[in-house]
Structure formats: C-alpha cells, structure tokens
Design an enzyme around this catalytic site. Structure first.
Site, PDB file in Angstrom:
ATOM      1  N   LYS A  78      -6.945   3.586   8.322  1.00 54.91           N
ATOM      2  CA  LYS A  78      -6.033   4.589   7.761  1.00 54.91           C
ATOM      3  C   LYS A  78      -6.647   5.989   7.806  1.00 54.91           C
ATOM      4  O   LYS A  78      -5.962   6.978   8.095  1.00 54.91           O
ATOM      5  CB  LYS A  78      -5.670   4.205   6.327  1.00 54.91           C
ATOM      6  CG  LYS A  78      -4.819   2.933   6.230  1.00 54.91           C
ATOM      7  CD  LYS A  78      -4.576   2.526   4.791  1.00 54.91           C
ATOM      8  CE  LYS A  78      -3.720   1.271   4.716  1.00 54.91           C
ATOM      9  NZ  LYS A  78      -3.481   0.811   3.330  1.00 54.91           N
ATOM     10  N   SER A  87       0.802  -1.224   0.000  1.00 61.69           N
ATOM     11  CA  SER A  87       0.000   0.000   0.000  1.00 61.69           C
ATOM     12  C   SER A  87       0.836   1.276   0.000  1.00 61.69           C
ATOM     13  O   SER A  87       0.292   2.367  -0.135  1.00 61.69           O
ATOM     14  CB  SER A  87      -0.943   0.008   1.204  1.00 61.69           C
ATOM     15  OG  SER A  87      -0.225  -0.020   2.401  1.00 61.69           O
TER      16      SER A  87
END
Length: 814
Positions: A747, A704
């Site tokens: 996140k 990511s």
C-alpha cells in the site's frame, strides 16, 4: 422328471409291449378316447409321428404309467409353463398337448422308469377332470388345416432346402435326416419333423405345436431355420478366425525357433538373453536402495519367464527402465562458497535482500552439516517481481541442476503421484519424471503457480503435495507407478504464488513463505538500467550506442505508462522502444537515438495513467484509500453523496460482504458521533446516503477501507474536502477505533507511485514499516492513529465547512 433325446435298447428280460402304433391301429386300439391321463413334461415337446425317450421318477408319474400300461397305452404330454419339479397342477400346464402311445418301457433298479413314446396327434385340453393321484383331462383332437397353392409349395420347398443345408453345416445332426426329409410329402409332418430337430427353446417349440394352420406353421419354422443358419454361419466364421490366429501363432513360433537356431549358429546369441543381461548390468550400476533393489530383481525374474510376445512383457520392461533410470545415488556437488554465491545472486537480481539472505544461510548450514535436509521455500508476490527467474539464479549459485513444473490448472492427483501400472500407458508422476530429467537427486525443483491448483472428481493435487513438501515425510515418497520409496530430502523445493489465500492451510504450513513485494520507482530505474535495457538491446540486435533512454523518460514510463508492482509491462515498453529504434536503424534513417521524456508521446502514444488525486478529492465527500491486490498495492477513491429520502444506505462498486459491513459500521459511527463531528444533519431519517467505490467492474472486499468510508462521509456531512495528498487505510469499529490491516508495504509503494505525501495508518501497523525502504519512508509523512477523531486534523487540515448546507438543500427540495 428327466428325459433324454437319444433312444435306448432293451434286453429280452424287459416287459414287452406292441412295438409300433401301426400294430395297435390294426387292433383298433389307437382311437383317442375323450379323456386321457396327462403327464407333465419339463423340457420336451413331442410332435406327432416323432419318437422320443422319456424318464419318470416321481410316485405320481409312476402310478400314471402303470395305469396307462394296463390300458390302451395312450396318454397326453403337456409342457409345463414354469420350471417346477413337484406338485405340478393343471394351472402350470399349456392348453395344447400331444397324444402319445407308449412303445416300450424299462424299469430301473432305483425305482424309476424309462419309456419310449411316439406322438400320434395334436390335442387341446378342454378341462381337467382329475387331479389325484395323477392328472386326467377331457381332450379334443385337432386336425391340420391344410391349404394348397404356390405359396404353400414355396414355403415347403424353402423349409426343406434350408434344413438340408443346415444338416450339412451342423455337426450334431446326422446325415440320415436328409433321407427322412426328402421322403416326407405332407407339409405339416415336414414342419413338425424339422421343428423337433431345431435348437430352439421348448416354449418356441410349443408355439409351433399350437399352430394348427400348416401354412403359418411353415412360416414360423422358416423363421427359426433362418435364425439358426445365421448362428451357424457366425460360429463357422469365428472358428475360422480362431484357426487362422492359431496357425499364425504356430508359424511365428516356428520362425522364431529357426531364427534362434540361426543366431546361435552365427554366434550372435539370443537377443532376449542379451536384453536381460543388459538390464541386470544396469540394475547393478544403479546402486539402488535395498527395497528398490529387491523389487527390481523380482520384476527381472518375472521378465525372464515371460514370452516377449506377451502383453505384460512391455509393461514390465518399461517399469525396469524407469527404475534403473532414476538417479538413486547420483548427486551434484554443491558450491558452498558463500561469497561466490552472493555474487551470482546479485548479478541476476537487484535488491531482494531477504531471499538472498535466506539462501546464503542455507549454504552456511549446509557447509557445516553435510546431511542437511533441503528447505521448502515459497515465493509470494505480484506478477513480474522475479519469482521464477530467482529460482534459476539460486540453482546457478548452488551449482545444482534446475527443473521447473507449472502447477497452473493441474487437477489430477496422478500428475503428482503417477498412475498405477494396471493402466495402459501408465507413467510416474511429474515429480519423478523431472527428477529423472535432472539426472541428480538434489536439483532445485521449482513448482510454479501453486495457488492455481485445481480440484475435481479426479483428485486433489494439493493434498498429494503434502507428502512431497514435508521434509519429515518425503524421505520415502511413494509414486503409484514405482511403488517403492524415493528419497526427496536432498531436493530443494521452491514454490511460487501470487497470493496464498487459495493454498490449503495444511500445505501452507509446510512451506517457509518469503514475500517478494513490488518495486519502488527508484528500484525499477536501477533494474531497467542493469538488466532490462541491456537484455532488450541484445534481443533486438542493437548496440549500446544505438539507443539511450534518459532517466526522466524512464520515470515517465514507470509513472504514466506502466503503473504496476512488477516489471513485465516496463520490459514490454522498453522492448517497444527498442523496436522503434531498430526500425529507424534498419531503414538507414538514423544510427542511434536518444529517447527523452518529450519523445514518449510520439513513440508510445498518449499516457495511460494520470495523476488525478487532486482533481478527485477537490470536492467534499471523496477520500483516498489504500488497497492490497494480488498484483500489488493500489489506491482507490471512495465517494459519498446524499439525497432526500428515508435514511437508507446505498452501496455500489462491486463490493464484497466484508466491505459492505465496513460501510455500515462507518455510517453507524458517523451517525452516533454527529454532534461531536460537527455535521450539519440533525435528522438522518430524512436523507438517503450513497457510498460508491469507482472501477465498479472490479470486485473489492476486505475491512481496510472502513476508515476511508468514514472520512468520506464526514467530509460530505461537514462540507470539508479531504487534502489531495493524503491517503489512509484501516478497519473501523462502531466506537471509532482504528484496527490494523495487512499489506502495508504494498500500500505504501502504491501511494508513492500515485504521488501521495501523507499516509494515515493504524497505530498497531507501525511495526510493519520495517519492510518499507528507507528512502521511501523519508519522502512520506506517516501518521499513526488509534481512533478516527485523531485522523481528522491530518486529513482535513485547517479547512472549515459551511454549516447548514444539507438543511438548506432539503428546504429547497420541499
């Protein structure tokens, strides 16, 4: 050929031969010739002057015997080295032998013969002169080497005394031997006589036969006598112990019979009968299922026939206790009032809408279908998000018993399934132990830390849980100890984990996963007001008037002292403030305190976390990424720099293989699109590039961070700094496409905690914002992209770089 040690009697019809060697000596017939027939013997050593009975059976031996009887009746007896009945040759015999005279001989109906022989002297076989039809050898007579002196006298006396003592102890030695021993004056003959009666093997006897020196012979005989004496003494000791145990057992039996008679006379009855009757009553009251009932009756029948002092008695008794103590048919009544359950869940926990909704759905279906199987839920989330306490709340809402086991560090399969009864101290596994503890067959059963299970040579407990956590199988869960099926379908199993990666796929597939993600700042303030602060005030002996914490102070605590996904550190910090206030109140310095944001530095010390995004991204080559961790979301800074070199890419920061590959993909994309991106570098082979992810002691992995690395490199090569309030996440391909990643909610919450106002996400992750609270989405600008070039206007804004900066640097270096 066989032989016996006991002599036998002859009838008047037997063939007569001279009865004693003395008669033959008187006739001058006992002179040992230079050659003698040799008779192999398997398990007998005949010493000089000793009389022994022997048997002969083979044709070869019978021929030898016939030849000897027609002559001087002398032959040599030689011991065989190995056990061999047929075709015994000269190489199979010992070199030393004994000359014997045949005293008597008896023919048997089965064409065998028995003979009585007496040893005359030791022989040494020089060589064999004949092999067939029987062995004949040239022999040499040996005389004893006799010494005199005190040592010889001591050895002789020691051997005599010890052997006399042995005769008294050994039941197989006749008392007449004592007279024979005392009448022997020659030390060599004494040693031979003792050796012939010792219970030693024939090879040891052969060793004594071969010893010509009388002193050495007596030393060996003394050694063997001492060994035999030790064996006899040990046997006597063991016999005494056995007799003592038997006497003790007989005494106990006699006393028990007396006690039984006394109890019957007093009308108290037999204690054991009362125990058996009590067990029968318990089995009837337990309402066992048919299979368990059959096993209980069978075990009870065994117990009735077993004496109480038997070792198996306690094992069988304990097994029946466990069998009847389990709640086979005992259930608690569920509270099916959905509104009341909703109220209980809301009282105990803030938000957690998905989990609460799932529990209420279960209650609704349970209300409509009485025999519904219990669900298998798995709460997954960072530490401190309330997974364990939520299990207690569910049990309270349902009106069920609550039991909890921790699976952290469990490595033995027997912890789940139990041990078999063959082991000493065996017990059922933890599943049935806690079902018994709950005293109902439908508790809320929480298995904490299922992701911390171990696996080693003792077994795999995760595999043992496959049957427990499967509604299609656990209706007949079999514990190794009980060995009868127990129905677990009514149990509501709840497992907890910080993350699911270590959980085996087969086990994961059996559970319904519910995620408990981190809390936002607003949620933490609400939870602190409703739950944490009142709890800590009560635990520290304070009143609500004693301490007041402002919202601004709570925000500072959450942002700069306890940056986390859960609530544990926040609760600890509130506890610290309560202790500070309790100290002041107890000392009489104050009756109450109001804690404001400005007071925290004095009470808690300097802040632990800082808002450093603007500072870190002020220079080109630094980009802010978003990461997922087992303890919640987090932000990470990715730094890039360049130096003159040969085109190498250097990666540091404790990166995993996947993250390293993402960095290489980002570098390849930037190099391939250098012209379109407007980089100042034309020849990448003249520079080395270094990508570093700070917090180098913490392992990092995953794809990511790919787009963040690409943006960091683009920022470096175009001399344009990334905007300080922008963060990003996504996987990059070599063509610059941005692929979706996981952990979006965590996140986003981490970005909000860090003060980020703009987030760049992959287009295909737009659907994942459903889980993000609405007030968070309202405060953050989201940009969804499919390619890297769509990100650049967002992350760089209108800042333009200065061309040719790297080329100038290279020229100066040159």
């Amino acid at each position: 050929m066989g032989n016996k040690d006991k002599p036998f009697s002859l009838t008047s019809e037997d063939k007569k031969i001279p009865a004693t060697p003395e008669d033959l000596l008187a006739q001058g017939e006992l002179e040992i010739p230079p050659e003698l027939p040799v008779l192999p013997v398997l398990d007998t050593v005949v010493f000089p002057q000793m009389v022994t009975a022997l048997g002969v059976s083979t044709e070869k031996e019978l021929k030898l015997l016939d030849h000897v009887l027609t002559g001087k009746r002398l032959l040599a007896l030689a011991l065989q080295k190995i056990d061999k009945e047929k075709d015994v040759g000269s190489e199979d015999l010992y070199e030393y032998a004994t000359a014997v005279v045949v005293l008597q001989m008896l023919r048997m109906p089965d064409n065998t013969a028995r003979m009585l022989v007496q040893g005359t002297t030791r022989l040494k076989i020089s060589e064999f002169t004949q092999e067939k039809p029987y062995l004949v050898a040239r022999v040499q007579t040996l005389e004893d080497e006799l010494e005199t002196g005190m040592e010889m006298e001591a050895l002789t006396r020691s051997a005599s005394d010890q052997f006399l003592k042995m005769i008294s102890m050994a039941s197989n030695l006749p008392e007449e031997l004592k007279v024979a021993v005392m009448n022997i004056e020659h030390p060599g003959r004494l040693a031979d006589m003792i050796a012939s009666h010792l219970a030693i093997n024939v090879h040891e006897k052969e060793e004594i036969l071969e010893t010509i020196n009388v002193k050495s012979r007596l030393q060996k005989v003394n050694t063997f006598i001492n060994r035999e004496m030790e064996v006899l003494e040990m046997a006597k000791k063991i016999q005494g112990q056995v007799k003592s145990e038997v006497d003790k057992g007989q005494r106990e039996y006699y006393l028990r019979q007396q006690l039984k008679a006394i109890q019957e006379e007093l009308g108290e009855g037999d204690e054991r009968t009362m125990e058996i009757n009590e067990l029968k009553k318990k089995i009837e009251e337990a309402k066992l299922p048919p299979e368990a009932q059959k096993e209980a009756e069978r075990e009870l029948s065994r117990l009735e026939k077993m004496p109480p002092q038997a070792a198996e008695y306690t094992v069988s008794r304990t097994y029946l206790d466990w069998l009847v103590a389990l709640p086979w048919s005992v259930s608690t009544t569920d509270n099916l009032d959905i509104n009341a359950a909703q109220k209980v869940l809301d009282e105990d926990h803030y938000n957690l809408k998905k989990v609460k909704e799932r529990i209420l759905e279960y209650l609704a279906v349970r209300k409509l279908k009485k025999d519904m199987k219990g669900p298998i839920l798995c709460f997954v989330g960072p530490p401190g998000t309330g997974k364990t306490s939520l299990g207690k709340s569910i049990a309270r809402a349902l009106g069920r018993k609550f039991v909890r086991i921790s699976l952290g560090g469990v490595r033995d399969e027997a912890e789940i399934r139990g041990h078999r009864r063959t082991y000493i101290g065996a017990l059922p596994g933890r599943i049935l132990q806690y079902i018994r503890k709950a005293e109902s067959n439908n508790p809320v059963f929480m298995m904490d830390e299922i992701d911390k299970l171990g696996m080693d040579f003792r077994g795999d407990p995760a595999s043992a849980l496959l049957e427990v956590l499967d509604p299609e199988q656990n209706f007949a869960f079999s514990d190794h100890y009980l060995e009868v099926p127990f129905d677990l379908t009514k149990v509501m199993f709840i497992t907890t984990a910080n993350f699911l990666d270590p959980v085996p796929p087969a086990l994961k597939d059996r559970m319904e996963v519910l995620e408990l993600l981190g809390y936002t700042e607003e949620e933490k303030i609400s939870i602190a007001r409703q739950f944490l602060i009142p709890k800590q005030i009560e635990e520290h002996g304070l009143s609500e008037k004693s301490i007041t914490i402002d919202d601004d102070a709570l925000k500072v605590i959450i942002g700069t002292y306890t940056r986390e996904a859960g609530l544990r550190n926040l609760e600890r910090t509130i506890a610290t403030l309560c202790r500070k206030v309790a100290k002041e109140v107890a000392a009489g310095k104050a009756k109450s305190m109001t804690i404001k944001a400005d007071d925290l530095g004095k009470l808690l010390g300097p802040p632990i976390y800082f808002q450093e995004i603007a500072e870190r991204t002020a220079e080109p080559g630094v980009a802010t990424g978003l990461a997922w961790t087992p303890t919640g979301g987090d932000i990470l800074f990715i730094e890039s720099t360049d130096m003159p070199g040969s085109g190498k890419l250097i990666l540091t920061g404790y990166l995993g293989e996947v993250m390293k590959e993402s960095a290489e993909a980002a570098m390849s994309y930037v190099r391939s699109e250098a012209d379109e991106l407007g980089t100042s570098v034309k020849d990448f082979t003249k520079y080395d590039f270094h990508i570093h992810v700070p917090a180098g002691a913490i392992p990092k992995d995953g794809p990511s961070a790919g787009v963040t690395m690409a943006v960091s490199l683009i920022s470096l090569l175009t001399e344009r700094p990334v905007l300080p309030d922008v963060a990003m996440t996504g996987e990059i391909t070599l063509r610059g496409k941005v692929l979706p990643v996981g952990g979006i909610k965590e996140k986003v919450l981490a970005a909000k905690r860090a003060g980020i106002s703009t987030i760049v996400l992959p287009k295909r992750n737009e659907k994942d914002l459903v889980d993000v609270p609405e007030h968070i989405k309202a405060e953050i600008n989201f940009h969804f992209v499919e390619k890297v070039d769509e990100m650049l206007p967002v992350v760089f804004g209108s800042v333009k770089g200065r061309e040719g900066k790297l080329e100038e640097k290279l020229a100066k270096t040159a």
